[in-house]
Design an enzyme around this catalytic site. Sequence first.
Site, short mmCIF file in Angstrom:
data_model
loop_
_atom_site.label_atom_id
_atom_site.label_comp_id
_atom_site.label_asym_id
_atom_site.label_seq_id
_atom_site.Cartn_x
_atom_site.Cartn_y
_atom_site.Cartn_z
N HIS A 1 20.77 1.72 -10.79
CA HIS A 1 21.77 1.71 -10.23
C HIS A 1 22.81 2.16 -10.37
O HIS A 1 23.90 2.52 -9.10
CB HIS A 1 22.16 -0.23 -10.20
N HIS B 1 23.31 -4.66 -1.25
CA HIS B 1 23.61 -5.73 -2.55
C HIS B 1 21.51 -6.06 -1.99
O HIS B 1 22.10 -7.10 -1.45
CB HIS B 1 24.06 -6.92 -1.95
#
Length: 700
Positions: A34, A81
């Site tokens: 990430h 998200h």
Amino acid sequence: MPLADSDRRLVEAELGRDPTPAEAALFENLWSEHCAYRSSRPLLSAFDSESEDVVVGPGDDAAVVRVPGTDQLLTFGVESHNHPSYVDPYDGAATGVGGIVRDTLSMGAYPIALADSLYFGDFAREHSRYLLDGVVEGISDYGNAIGVPTVTGSTQFHEDYEGNPLVNVACVGLLSEDRLVTAAVKEPGNTLLLVGNATGRDGLGGASFASEDLAEDAETEDRPAVQVGDPYTEKLLIEANETLLDRDLVVAARDLGAAGLGGASSEMVAQGGLGARLDLEAVHQREPNMNALEILLAESQERMCYEVRPEDVEAVREVAERFDLGCSVIGDVTEGNYVCEFDGEVVVDAPAEFLADGAPMNDLEREEPAPAETDLPDADLAEAFDAVLASPNTASKEWVYRQYDHEVGNRTLRRPGGDGALLTLPETDEETAVALSAGANPNWTDADPYRGAYATAVENATNLAAAGARPLAAVDCLNGGNPEKPDVYGGFAAAVDGLADGCRDLSVPVVGGNVSLYNDSNAGPVPPTPTLAVLGVRDGYDAPGLELAGDGNLVLVGGHADALGGSEYLAQCGGSDAFPEPDDSGVAAVRDAARHDATLAVHDVSDGGLAVTLAEMVTDDAGVDVELPDAAALFSEAPGRAVVETTDADALRETVDAPVVDLGTATGDGVLSVTVGDETVAYGVEAIREARDVLARELD
């Protein structure tokens, strides 16, 4: 997920010792997929990111481009998200909005527009509708509360998102050149301050959580990794940030997102080629007895880290107090390592550059996607038309965007529901409008990752062209499944190449973005989903709309296409076909048509093909009567084309450099009439609305 053995050995070699527990956790998060893009960074060199309008390219919280001919700058960024929005759709989506807005603040800009691109499983599933409802409510409540309009975006449904929805949010900000701030710290001896909400234990391990597949019990077990948003504090932070900039109190800034304080502060000093010494106990905390690891890695929302000159610390405190925000002096910029102390002990002591940029890249196997075979259905025209119009993918998304305040700020020229959005820029001397488009179509990239991604670039550029705007820059949110699976990584890599080639051919620099991998669950991987947001400008506010005037002839700029791969027609009727050959040549022609004096309306051809384009143009007082050569011409979704209502088709042909095909005429009866061969289908405007109102029927 603990620090991998191979990574631990690298850390031990660099430090000359075993890492402390806090160091190991910090490396685990900052070296996660990430944060470090370990599987995707080798692919990202395919993108061109420079032009004469680009001021700040990839690498900061947001990119910055110049409004041509002015001293005004626009920031542009996009975030995902995804995992949090599966576990907790409301807070996951809301904090996604909050994070991308703070990325805008950290560059010195005021946020002026949001775009959301949402992807869910089969709409017929109750769980998909539950996720959609929660995500839209989260985006709406947060965006509306902070006063930033959501002006465009997309909502798509595909069965392969069932176990892992995608929530991608882009933000545009505005600033003058003298207010530009970057994340890189500037001077040893300067002070680091933390401003905003108190730090709690929410969001712990969010970066590493986003770097692994969703487990079957993710909705319960991973709930602590999801942050909780407070939009009212975010609004105070927006205004406090403006005040700090007005008073020239900010030297560098970064918002606290993935990996929390540890991520933001170490990346700031790494970008400046310096170090820092932090006192973790000085951080204002919401919960008692927090340890060093929790303070470093909590992803509590609505927090900013500022580099400030020592003589300005009290002035920043006063501003924070005025806006009822917490403010902590947490440390200083140094010329040494990145050092954190807690309870009288050094818990982190590592080179900042090694923390932020030392993660080794992955060398993964890939399998090239197989080309689609042609196997077309023998579908009844009227039944196919009915099915395509009523599909959740092509249906009206009014249920979604009516929940957003898309006019707050008094800039919105074009509301959601059509092609790209338009906003005014009264800060410039001329009438300059900002154009924005965002989205991707998973059916396209599922059919052909390379061509589908290329088409994504063309489609977003065409949305701007339909408003007469030219693109300035793009940002991408590259979503994929588990890259350790060769077929998944092969499809993802092909989509990256297709998007890069499409943007390059369109002369659109890709100035920033986000990568989200491991969007994989027990239901399988998501399709490669290269969300693209494109920012553009046009002179003048008087752009054509998509609704018919009823007074002209209809032409198709860009000409007919016959490939049906990736179309909603095949999704509804079965079969397969090659995706249309990539072609960007029609984009400039559509832009020229939108600016032509004889043009009354323009609408690009996209999801659902001409069937949906024409249906969306019909009004109570204006219909269409068109003839098409075959069903492929009606349902092909080849982008880079637009339907234009014109009072002078011959003059238009002389103006644009692309095929212009006669379709028929606009009428005054509000009826959509389409003839294909010897078959004719006709819909009144009420029947069209009824067919396309499926989201509202199921969700209201």
